[in-house]
Motif scaffolding. Structure first.
Motif, PDB file in Angstrom:
ATOM      1  N   LEU A  34       0.834  -1.192   0.000  1.00  0.00           N
ATOM      2  CA  LEU A  34       0.000   0.000   0.000  1.00  0.00           C
ATOM      3  C   LEU A  34       0.873   1.248   0.000  1.00  0.00           C
ATOM      4  CD1 LEU A  34      -3.083   0.228   0.087  1.00  0.00           C
ATOM      5  CD2 LEU A  34      -2.924   0.483   2.544  1.00  0.00           C
ATOM      6  N   PRO A  35       0.598   2.200  -0.880  1.00  0.00           N
ATOM      7  CA  PRO A  35       1.387   3.432  -0.888  1.00  0.00           C
ATOM      8  C   PRO A  35       1.299   4.183   0.452  1.00  0.00           C
ATOM      9  CG  PRO A  35       0.143   3.235  -2.919  1.00  0.00           C
ATOM     10  CD  PRO A  35      -0.363   2.166  -1.979  1.00  0.00           C
ATOM     11  N   GLN A  36       2.289   4.999   0.685  1.00  0.00           N
ATOM     12  CA  GLN A  36       2.363   5.770   1.929  1.00  0.00           C
ATOM     13  C   GLN A  36       1.154   6.687   2.069  1.00  0.00           C
ATOM     14  OE1 GLN A  36       6.011   7.896   2.287  1.00  0.00           O
ATOM     15  NE2 GLN A  36       5.631   8.495   4.384  1.00  0.00           N
ATOM     16  N   GLY A  37       0.670   6.825   3.292  1.00  0.00           N
ATOM     17  CA  GLY A  37      -0.426   7.734   3.592  1.00  0.00           C
ATOM     18  C   GLY A  37      -1.703   7.036   4.013  1.00  0.00           C
ATOM     19  N   PHE A  38      -1.880   5.785   3.599  1.00  0.00           N
ATOM     20  CA  PHE A  38      -3.034   5.023   4.049  1.00  0.00           C
ATOM     21  C   PHE A  38      -2.780   4.571   5.484  1.00  0.00           C
ATOM     22  CE2 PHE A  38      -3.330   4.516  -0.571  1.00  0.00           C
ATOM     23  CZ  PHE A  38      -4.665   4.819  -0.784  1.00  0.00           C
ATOM     24  N   GLU A  39      -3.847   4.387   6.228  1.00  0.00           N
ATOM     25  CA  GLU A  39      -3.743   3.999   7.632  1.00  0.00           C
ATOM     26  C   GLU A  39      -4.602   2.763   7.881  1.00  0.00           C
ATOM     27  OE1 GLU A  39      -5.827   6.246  11.155  1.00  0.00           O
ATOM     28  OE2 GLU A  39      -3.873   7.184  10.769  1.00  0.00           O
ATOM     29  N   GLU A  40      -4.069   1.834   8.643  1.00  0.00           N
ATOM     30  CA  GLU A  40      -4.817   0.623   8.992  1.00  0.00           C
ATOM     31  C   GLU A  40      -5.640   0.893  10.248  1.00  0.00           C
ATOM     32  OE1 GLU A  40      -3.981  -4.123   9.481  1.00  0.00           O
ATOM     33  OE2 GLU A  40      -2.569  -2.741  10.429  1.00  0.00           O
ATOM     34  N   THR A  41      -6.896   0.468  10.212  1.00  0.00           N
ATOM     35  CA  THR A  41      -7.806   0.694  11.330  1.00  0.00           C
ATOM     36  C   THR A  41      -8.939  -0.329  11.264  1.00  0.00           C
ATOM     37  OG1 THR A  41      -9.117   2.418  12.450  1.00  0.00           O
ATOM     38  CG2 THR A  41      -9.241   2.355  10.040  1.00  0.00           C
ATOM     39  N   SER A  58     -12.479  15.931   4.947  1.00  0.00           N
ATOM     40  CA  SER A  58     -13.904  15.784   4.615  1.00  0.00           C
ATOM     41  C   SER A  58     -14.449  14.415   4.995  1.00  0.00           C
ATOM     42  CB  SER A  58     -14.131  16.009   3.123  1.00  0.00           C
ATOM     43  OG  SER A  58     -13.762  17.305   2.762  1.00  0.00           O
ATOM     44  N   GLY A  59     -13.591  13.409   5.060  1.00  0.00           N
ATOM     45  CA  GLY A  59     -14.037  12.065   5.389  1.00  0.00           C
ATOM     46  C   GLY A  59     -14.897  11.457   4.303  1.00  0.00           C
ATOM     47  N   TYR A  60     -15.600  10.416   4.679  1.00  0.00           N
ATOM     48  CA  TYR A  60     -16.425   9.654   3.745  1.00  0.00           C
ATOM     49  C   TYR A  60     -17.789  10.322   3.622  1.00  0.00           C
ATOM     50  CZ  TYR A  60     -18.417   5.391   1.651  1.00  0.00           C
ATOM     51  OH  TYR A  60     -19.007   4.481   0.817  1.00  0.00           O
ATOM     52  N   HIS A  61     -18.270  10.532   2.410  1.00  0.00           N
ATOM     53  CA  HIS A  61     -19.513  11.279   2.208  1.00  0.00           C
ATOM     54  C   HIS A  61     -20.726  10.633   2.888  1.00  0.00           C
ATOM     55  CE1 HIS A  61     -19.964   8.353  -1.073  1.00  0.00           C
ATOM     56  NE2 HIS A  61     -21.245   8.631  -1.056  1.00  0.00           N
ATOM     57  N   CYS A  62     -20.751   9.330   3.035  1.00  0.00           N
ATOM     58  CA  CYS A  62     -21.869   8.649   3.689  1.00  0.00           C
ATOM     59  C   CYS A  62     -21.903   8.951   5.186  1.00  0.00           C
ATOM     60  CB  CYS A  62     -21.782   7.136   3.478  1.00  0.00           C
ATOM     61  SG  CYS A  62     -22.013   6.652   1.758  1.00  0.00           S
ATOM     62  N   ASP A  63     -20.746   9.174   5.757  1.00  0.00           N
ATOM     63  CA  ASP A  63     -20.613   9.529   7.173  1.00  0.00           C
ATOM     64  C   ASP A  63     -19.284  10.262   7.336  1.00  0.00           C
ATOM     65  OD1 ASP A  63     -20.275   9.745   9.908  1.00  0.00           O
ATOM     66  OD2 ASP A  63     -20.763   7.649  10.337  1.00  0.00           O
ATOM     67  N   PRO A  64     -19.303  11.593   7.264  1.00  0.00           N
ATOM     68  CA  PRO A  64     -18.064  12.369   7.315  1.00  0.00           C
ATOM     69  C   PRO A  64     -17.238  12.188   8.589  1.00  0.00           C
ATOM     70  CG  PRO A  64     -19.852  13.715   6.472  1.00  0.00           C
ATOM     71  CD  PRO A  64     -20.464  12.436   6.974  1.00  0.00           C
ATOM     72  N   SER A  65     -17.812  11.580   9.620  1.00  0.00           N
ATOM     73  CA  SER A  65     -17.018  11.308  10.827  1.00  0.00           C
ATOM     74  C   SER A  65     -16.064  10.135  10.595  1.00  0.00           C
ATOM     75  CB  SER A  65     -17.920  11.016  12.025  1.00  0.00           C
ATOM     76  OG  SER A  65     -18.573   9.761  11.879  1.00  0.00           O
ATOM     77  N   LEU A  66     -16.293   9.373   9.527  1.00  0.00           N
ATOM     78  CA  LEU A  66     -15.423   8.239   9.193  1.00  0.00           C
ATOM     79  C   LEU A  66     -14.357   8.673   8.193  1.00  0.00           C
ATOM     80  CD1 LEU A  66     -18.078   5.425   8.720  1.00  0.00           C
ATOM     81  CD2 LEU A  66     -16.586   5.812  10.689  1.00  0.00           C
ATOM     82  N   PRO A  67     -13.161   8.074   8.277  1.00  0.00           N
ATOM     83  CA  PRO A  67     -12.141   8.366   7.272  1.00  0.00           C
ATOM     84  C   PRO A  67     -12.552   7.781   5.930  1.00  0.00           C
ATOM     85  CG  PRO A  67     -11.425   6.576   8.690  1.00  0.00           C
ATOM     86  CD  PRO A  67     -12.724   7.081   9.262  1.00  0.00           C
ATOM     87  N   LEU A  68     -11.888   8.251   4.880  1.00  0.00           N
ATOM     88  CA  LEU A  68     -12.197   7.795   3.524  1.00  0.00           C
ATOM     89  C   LEU A  68     -11.706   6.367   3.326  1.00  0.00           C
ATOM     90  CD1 LEU A  68     -13.283   8.494   0.706  1.00  0.00           C
ATOM     91  CD2 LEU A  68     -11.008   9.407   0.165  1.00  0.00           C
ATOM     92  N   PRO A  69     -12.613   5.393   3.126  1.00  0.00           N
ATOM     93  CA  PRO A  69     -12.195   3.995   2.972  1.00  0.00           C
ATOM     94  C   PRO A  69     -11.552   3.742   1.613  1.00  0.00           C
ATOM     95  CG  PRO A  69     -14.572   4.168   2.739  1.00  0.00           C
ATOM     96  CD  PRO A  69     -14.065   5.543   3.063  1.00  0.00           C
ATOM     97  N   PHE A  70     -10.664   2.748   1.586  1.00  0.00           N
ATOM     98  CA  PHE A  70     -10.031   2.337   0.331  1.00  0.00           C
ATOM     99  C   PHE A  70     -10.060   0.821   0.180  1.00  0.00           C
ATOM    100  CE2 PHE A  70      -6.052   1.479  -2.177  1.00  0.00           C
ATOM    101  CZ  PHE A  70      -6.610   1.809  -3.402  1.00  0.00           C
TER     102      PHE A  70
END
Length: 152
Positions: A34-41, A58-70
């Motif tokens: 995985l390229p640098q910058g992604f975080e495991e959670t 901005s986070g994930y549009h479905c729930d901005p309190s969540l990080p952007l999933p990949f």
């Protein structure tokens, strides 16, 4: 099958014994490529590789309190699943993956929109999952997300 876990390591401790080796190898293949910058959670009750809020506030549009999933990795009831948003949003990556999967395993992948279902634990192309994980950088995923999914 939903595994309740507080961290990726906690999740792995709760994976059924017969899937530990495959899940460990998949997790390792993703993390190593995985390229640098992604975080495991933990994301949506699975091991998730996300773009954290400190990079994409901005986070994930479905729930901005969540990080952007990949990418997500999960032990489901009847299979191990790898959810890769790049396959869902980039036709070229999807076509490459489907072709390579067949070349390496002799079979077409069992897939949904972003889900790769790994039913046969003896025939998982770990190197291919690693390559797939390396195909999109953080900045590329943000641009793709904003263009094709978020539609801003």
């Amino acid at each position: 099958m939903k595994i309740e876990a507080n961290s990726p390591d906690d999740y792995m401790k709760k994976v059924p014994q017969e899937r530990i080796t495959a899940m460990t190898k998949l997790r390792q293949a993703i993390k190593e490529n995985l390229p640098q910058g992604f975080e495991e959670t933990i994301n949506y009750g699975m091991i998730g590789f996300v773009i954290p809020h400190n990079i994409y506030p901005s986070g994930y549009h479905c729930d901005p309190s969540l990080p952007l999933p990949f990418i997500n990795l999960a032990s489901q009831k009847n299979y191990i699943a790898v959810y890769h948003m790049g396959i869902y949003s980039d036709k070229n990556i999807q076509e490459w993956f489907v072709g390579e999967f067949k070349n390496r395993t002799g079979k077409k992948p069992d897939m949904g929109k972003s889900c790769i279902r790994l039913n046969n634990l003896e025939n998982i192309p770990y190197d291919l999952i690693g390559e797939l994980s390396s195909k999109i950088s953080v900045s590329e995923w943000i641009a793709t997300y904003e263009k094709s999914i978020k539609r801003i």
